[in-house]
Design a protein around this motif. Structure first.
Motif, mmCIF file in Angstrom:
data_model
loop_
_atom_site.group_PDB
_atom_site.id
_atom_site.type_symbol
_atom_site.label_atom_id
_atom_site.label_comp_id
_atom_site.label_asym_id
_atom_site.label_seq_id
_atom_site.Cartn_x
_atom_site.Cartn_y
_atom_site.Cartn_z
ATOM 1 N N PRO A 1 85.383 64.756 59.950
ATOM 2 C CA PRO A 1 85.770 63.342 59.911
ATOM 3 C C PRO A 1 84.391 62.692 59.482
ATOM 4 O O PRO A 1 83.353 63.230 60.162
ATOM 5 C CB PRO A 1 86.285 63.156 61.292
ATOM 6 N N PRO B 1 83.069 63.525 66.728
ATOM 7 C CA PRO B 1 84.479 63.148 66.253
ATOM 8 C C PRO B 1 85.447 63.638 67.193
ATOM 9 O O PRO B 1 85.516 64.312 67.978
ATOM 10 C CB PRO B 1 84.590 63.775 64.718
ATOM 11 N N THR B 2 86.575 62.919 67.102
ATOM 12 C CA THR B 2 87.663 63.348 68.085
ATOM 13 C C THR B 2 88.291 64.613 67.618
ATOM 14 O O THR B 2 88.817 65.286 68.277
ATOM 15 C CB THR B 2 88.895 62.155 67.863
ATOM 16 N N ALA B 3 87.962 64.910 66.397
ATOM 17 C CA ALA B 3 88.500 66.473 66.111
ATOM 18 C C ALA B 3 87.927 67.564 66.961
ATOM 19 O O ALA B 3 88.625 68.316 66.953
ATOM 20 C CB ALA B 3 88.304 66.647 64.388
ATOM 21 N N PHE C 1 90.385 67.549 69.658
ATOM 22 C CA PHE C 1 91.527 67.962 69.323
ATOM 23 C C PHE C 1 91.328 69.506 69.091
ATOM 24 O O PHE C 1 92.283 70.445 69.325
ATOM 25 C CB PHE C 1 91.993 67.228 68.055
ATOM 26 N N LEU D 1 99.667 65.469 65.277
ATOM 27 C CA LEU D 1 98.391 65.527 64.960
ATOM 28 C C LEU D 1 98.500 64.849 63.362
ATOM 29 O O LEU D 1 97.834 64.109 62.885
ATOM 30 C CB LEU D 1 97.519 66.415 64.992
ATOM 31 N N HIS E 1 96.444 66.613 58.046
ATOM 32 C CA HIS E 1 95.000 66.592 57.947
ATOM 33 C C HIS E 1 94.166 66.834 59.180
ATOM 34 O O HIS E 1 93.452 67.403 59.202
ATOM 35 C CB HIS E 1 94.690 65.347 57.042
ATOM 36 N N ARG E 2 94.610 65.951 60.379
ATOM 37 C CA ARG E 2 93.926 66.113 61.605
ATOM 38 C C ARG E 2 94.285 67.336 62.170
ATOM 39 O O ARG E 2 93.235 67.846 62.881
ATOM 40 C CB ARG E 2 94.461 64.825 62.457
ATOM 41 N N TYR E 3 95.301 67.888 61.857
ATOM 42 C CA TYR E 3 95.459 69.347 62.474
ATOM 43 C C TYR E 3 94.532 70.398 61.750
ATOM 44 O O TYR E 3 94.228 71.151 62.457
ATOM 45 C CB TYR E 3 97.284 69.659 62.265
ATOM 46 N N GLN F 1 91.638 69.819 60.654
ATOM 47 C CA GLN F 1 90.687 69.553 61.007
ATOM 48 C C GLN F 1 90.159 70.148 62.728
ATOM 49 O O GLN F 1 89.112 70.670 63.138
ATOM 50 C CB GLN F 1 90.176 68.107 60.988
ATOM 51 N N ALA F 2 91.415 70.110 63.324
ATOM 52 C CA ALA F 2 91.387 70.611 64.621
ATOM 53 C C ALA F 2 91.236 71.994 64.762
ATOM 54 O O ALA F 2 90.716 72.713 65.488
ATOM 55 C CB ALA F 2 92.646 70.031 65.491
#
Length: 361
Positions: free
Chosen positions: A222, A256-258, A261, A311, A314-316, A318-319
């Protein structure tokens, strides 16, 4: 730093005395010992907790009608200083104080006092006790919402390369530390390691597969950073009925919040909490072949299916990438516990494999 005033209600008078002693002694120049802190607490003391993967010692004590948690590093403990600064910074941007009472940095020792929350049961404890997926999901959502509030108040955009540079520096440093443990070398540097019958890339080859591809780095990193808890695994999420609190924030750079997560994915899918609780079976068949079976609570199995939907793809992804990095980065901190560290390394390999599958799918 000045300590905030302590309420002078009848129930808090004993706490005022304890904090006065701690503040005075922490600022002294002669080194203090853990025994001196124990002696100070006297009959207020409930228990003492030590862990092989953190330098801090934890004292649980009672003052008036309230139970408290005291964390202290004797000497110049960097980790606890950063944690204390995190609480002060979070308060400065308007986050409710929650469990935080006060703390003090000093040459003799650094300490942090928190109110005890419930019976200190964690989300991992609740999952292992058989709580339903819906119940676990509620606590996880509330913890993530606290993180989101922090992040929104402090976020800023930065180049992706700068964000990933912080991660790469962290991994390079931790891998160098891990290399001093010969038993980890086959898992770190091996071309292929067989885990549960599957041939998987060694940890460093898996890491290089990502960082050597600029397009993949940009996809998985991110470009926004901010203040977050920085260690939001399920062992740091406290639950009491429908109440939720988070403890053990990690001070340091904005992230980043990732990152957090990834901590949640590491707990729910990677079995981090079960490994730390010793709820796994590990068998070494050959130098480069292992079998590992981690006890996944039914509630976490259901959450693992829910996480990608919650999530988004995409966010998943990154997590997942962050979760794989977390397993790799934590190895030297646990390395004195050989069997546990081997389990963490193997779980890291499996997490990298999940990432490859998510990117391919």
């Amino acid at each position: 730093m000045d300590s905030p005033a302590i309420p002078r209600t009848t129930a808090e008078l004993d706490l005022r005395d304890v904090v006065h002693w701690l503040t005075h002694q922490a600022s002294g120049s002669p080194p203090r010992t853990e025994q001196a802190i124990t002696d100070c607490l006297g009959n207020h003391l409930i228990s003492i907790v030590r862990s092989h993967n953190t330098p801090s010692t934890i004292w649980r004590f009672r003052a008036g009608q309230q139970a408290y948690v005291l964390k202290a590093d004797v000497g110049r403990g960097a980790a606890l200083r950063l944690e204390l600064r995190w609480y002060l910074r979070a308060a400065a941007v308007g986050l409710p104080r929650g469990l935080f009472v006060l703390g003090q940095e000093g040459p003799a020792f650094t300490f942090l006092v928190l109110r005890q929350f419930g019976d200190t049961a964690t989300l991992d404890d609740a999952a292992l006790a058989g709580r339903t997926a819906a119940d676990l999901q509620g606590h996880l959502r509330r913890a993530a919402a606290m993180n989101a509030t922090l992040f929104r108040r402090t976020r800023r955009r930065v180049p992706v390369e700068a964000v990933h540079g912080v991660a790469a520096h962290r991994i390079d440093k931790r891998v160098a530390e891990s290399m001093s443990y010969p038993y980890l070398l086959p898992l770190l540097t091996g071309r292929t390691v067989t885990v549960n019958g599957m041939p998987l890339q060694g940890l460093m080859r898996s890491w290089r597969d990502v960082v050597d591809r600029k397009s993949t780095v940009r996809l998985l990193t991110p470009a926004e950073i901010g203040l977050i808890f920085g260690d939001l695994h399920c062992g740091n999420i406290l639950v009491d009925g429908s109440g939720t609190e988070v403890v053990d924030p990690r001070g340091g750079p904005l992230l980043p919040t990732a990152y957090d997560f990834g901590k949640l994915v590491q707990s729910v899918e990677g079995g981090y909490g079960a490994i730390m609780a010793g709820r796994y079976r590990l068998r070494r068949i050959a130098e480069d072949e292992y079998e590992i079976d981690v006890d996944t609570p039914p509630g976490y199995a259901a959450l693992a299916a829910w996480l990608p939907q919650w999530l988004g793809d995409h966010r998943y992804q990154q997590a997942l990438y962050q979760a794989a990095q977390h397993f790799l980065a934590m190895l030297p901190h646990h390395a004195s516990a050989r069997r546990e560290t081997l389990a963490l390394a193997l779980s890291g390999m499996l997490q990298f494999q999940r990432l490859r599958e998510a990117l391919a799918g």
